[in-house]
Design a protein around this motif. Structure first.
Motif, short mmCIF file in Angstrom:
data_model
loop_
_atom_site.label_atom_id
_atom_site.label_comp_id
_atom_site.label_asym_id
_atom_site.label_seq_id
_atom_site.Cartn_x
_atom_site.Cartn_y
_atom_site.Cartn_z
N VAL A 1 34.73 37.15 40.67
CA VAL A 1 33.61 37.65 39.88
C VAL A 1 32.42 36.72 40.12
CG1 VAL A 1 32.76 38.23 37.58
CG2 VAL A 1 35.16 38.64 38.17
N LYS A 2 31.41 37.21 40.81
CA LYS A 2 30.28 36.36 41.21
C LYS A 2 29.20 36.30 40.14
CE LYS A 2 29.29 38.54 45.02
NZ LYS A 2 28.61 38.85 46.30
N ARG A 3 29.02 37.41 39.41
CA ARG A 3 27.88 37.46 38.49
C ARG A 3 28.19 38.36 37.30
NH1 ARG A 3 22.80 40.55 40.69
NH2 ARG A 3 24.21 42.26 40.19
N VAL A 4 27.83 37.88 36.11
CA VAL A 4 27.91 38.68 34.88
C VAL A 4 26.58 38.53 34.17
CG1 VAL A 4 29.07 39.05 32.68
CG2 VAL A 4 30.41 38.33 34.67
N VAL A 5 25.83 39.62 34.08
CA VAL A 5 24.49 39.58 33.47
C VAL A 5 24.46 40.54 32.28
CG1 VAL A 5 22.03 39.99 33.82
CG2 VAL A 5 23.42 39.05 35.68
N GLU A 6 24.03 40.02 31.15
CA GLU A 6 23.89 40.84 29.95
C GLU A 6 22.43 41.12 29.66
OE1 GLU A 6 24.73 40.73 25.11
OE2 GLU A 6 24.95 38.92 26.33
N ASN A 7 22.08 42.39 29.51
CA ASN A 7 20.74 42.73 29.04
C ASN A 7 20.68 42.51 27.53
OD1 ASN A 7 20.18 43.49 31.63
ND2 ASN A 7 19.34 45.49 31.07
N PRO A 8 19.56 42.05 27.00
CA PRO A 8 19.47 41.84 25.56
C PRO A 8 19.80 43.12 24.80
CG PRO A 8 17.57 40.90 26.68
CD PRO A 8 18.32 41.69 27.71
N PRO A 9 20.59 43.04 23.73
CA PRO A 9 20.91 44.23 22.93
C PRO A 9 19.64 44.91 22.44
CG PRO A 9 22.29 42.38 22.28
CD PRO A 9 21.24 41.83 23.20
N GLN A 10 19.64 46.23 22.50
CA GLN A 10 18.47 47.01 22.10
C GLN A 10 18.83 47.92 20.93
OE1 GLN A 10 15.43 46.65 23.41
NE2 GLN A 10 16.19 45.09 24.86
N PRO A 11 17.95 48.03 19.94
CA PRO A 11 18.23 48.94 18.82
C PRO A 11 18.24 50.39 19.29
CG PRO A 11 15.98 48.10 18.69
CD PRO A 11 16.66 47.33 19.79
N SER A 12 19.13 51.17 18.70
CA SER A 12 19.24 52.58 19.03
C SER A 12 18.45 53.42 18.03
CB SER A 12 20.71 53.01 19.02
OG SER A 12 20.84 54.39 19.23
N ALA B 1 42.14 47.65 31.59
CA ALA B 1 41.59 46.58 30.76
C ALA B 1 40.76 47.15 29.61
CB ALA B 1 40.74 45.64 31.62
N LEU B 2 39.98 48.18 29.89
CA LEU B 2 39.16 48.79 28.84
C LEU B 2 40.03 49.49 27.81
CD1 LEU B 2 36.16 50.19 30.92
CD2 LEU B 2 36.13 48.27 29.32
N ASN B 3 41.07 50.17 28.25
CA ASN B 3 41.97 50.84 27.30
C ASN B 3 42.65 49.85 26.38
OD1 ASN B 3 41.65 53.63 27.89
ND2 ASN B 3 42.88 53.40 29.75
N ALA C 1 34.85 39.91 28.62
CA ALA C 1 35.72 38.77 28.94
C ALA C 1 37.12 39.25 29.34
CB ALA C 1 35.80 37.82 27.75
N ARG C 2 37.62 40.27 28.65
CA ARG C 2 38.96 40.77 28.98
C ARG C 2 38.97 41.45 30.35
NH1 ARG C 2 42.66 43.77 24.60
NH2 ARG C 2 42.33 41.70 23.71
N VAL C 3 37.91 42.20 30.65
CA VAL C 3 37.83 42.87 31.95
C VAL C 3 37.74 41.85 33.08
CG1 VAL C 3 36.42 44.37 33.41
CG2 VAL C 3 36.84 45.00 31.03
N THR C 4 36.85 40.87 32.95
CA THR C 4 36.68 39.87 34.01
C THR C 4 37.93 38.99 34.16
OG1 THR C 4 35.54 38.41 32.44
CG2 THR C 4 34.18 39.82 33.83
N ALA C 5 38.61 38.70 33.05
CA ALA C 5 39.85 37.92 33.15
C ALA C 5 40.91 38.69 33.90
CB ALA C 5 40.34 37.55 31.75
N ARG C 6 40.98 40.01 33.64
CA ARG C 6 41.96 40.84 34.34
C ARG C 6 41.66 40.86 35.85
NH1 ARG C 6 45.18 45.52 33.76
NH2 ARG C 6 46.17 45.78 35.79
N LEU C 7 40.40 40.98 36.20
CA LEU C 7 40.03 40.99 37.61
C LEU C 7 40.33 39.65 38.27
CD1 LEU C 7 36.64 42.94 37.51
CD2 LEU C 7 38.92 43.81 38.06
#
Length: 204
Positions: free
Chosen positions: A66-77, A155-157, A53-59
């Protein structure tokens, strides 16, 4: 037959794809669907919804669409306390009438302690793609690539955890490595672990 009215057009992809494409495929507008290369790793940045959210807000604030934001389901490590996260973000910015598309992938691991995300590691992969008909427009695409990368990195920093917050268990692993290499005596290692547990209230 005169070719004076023919306008040359090519597509610039930055960074260059892993395998060099011939100029004909690019000039015909072929789309490179391969993932961009990993550019940078951000320690202590959790790859979760708040970071995205912070990265896309900055952009968006900097006039990127920002046309598309897709999240893959979290996977156990493989680690019991870690969860793998993956976000695919794409968008566009116009330089006059020329669109410059970008593709951003944020991935990494989210470390949990008692069901609460305490820290993480985020990897950024970024690429831009734009058509150009002159050296000036080609230069603008290169400039936009560098500018966009700086904005995402900034934004990431800003999402880093507070100084001193380390990956869960990292101090204990450091002590174990020093002990195994013979650079730390066993009794001193035990004292250090006990002191850390007492100072931060880490009791089993």
């Amino acid at each position: 037959m005169s070719l004076a009215a023919v306008r040359y057009e090519a597509v610039r992809v930055l960074p260059p794809p892993p395998e060099k494409q011939d100029a004909t495929s690019l000039s015909n507008g072929a789309v490179d669907n391969r993932s961009p290369v990993i550019q940078e790793t951000f320690q202590t940045v959790i790859p979760n919804g708040a970071t995205v959210a912070r990265v896309t807000a900055r952009l968006s604030d900097d006039d990127y669409y920002v046309k598309r934001v897709v999240e893959n389901p979290p996977q156990p490590s493989k680690k019991a306390s870690a969860v793998n996260r993956y976000w695919d973000i794409s968008g566009r910015k116009y330089d006059g009438v020329y669109p410059i598309d970008f593709h951003l992938v944020l991935s990494g691991q989210e470390f949990h302690d008692g069901g609460i995300a305490t820290s993480g590691r985020t990897e950024m992969a970024l690429s831009v793609r734009g058509a150009f008909t002159s050296e000036d427009i080609d230069r603008r695409i290169h400039d936009e690539w560098r500018s966009l990368r700086r904005r995402v990195e900034s934004a990431l920093n800003s999402c880093r955890e507070r100084p001193g917050i380390l990956e869960h268990g990292s101090t204990q692993r450091l002590i174990a490595d020093l002990l195994e290499s013979g650079r730390l005596a066993p009794d001193l290692a035990a004292q250090l672990i006990e002191q850390i547990r007492a100072e931060f209230g880490l009791y089993e």
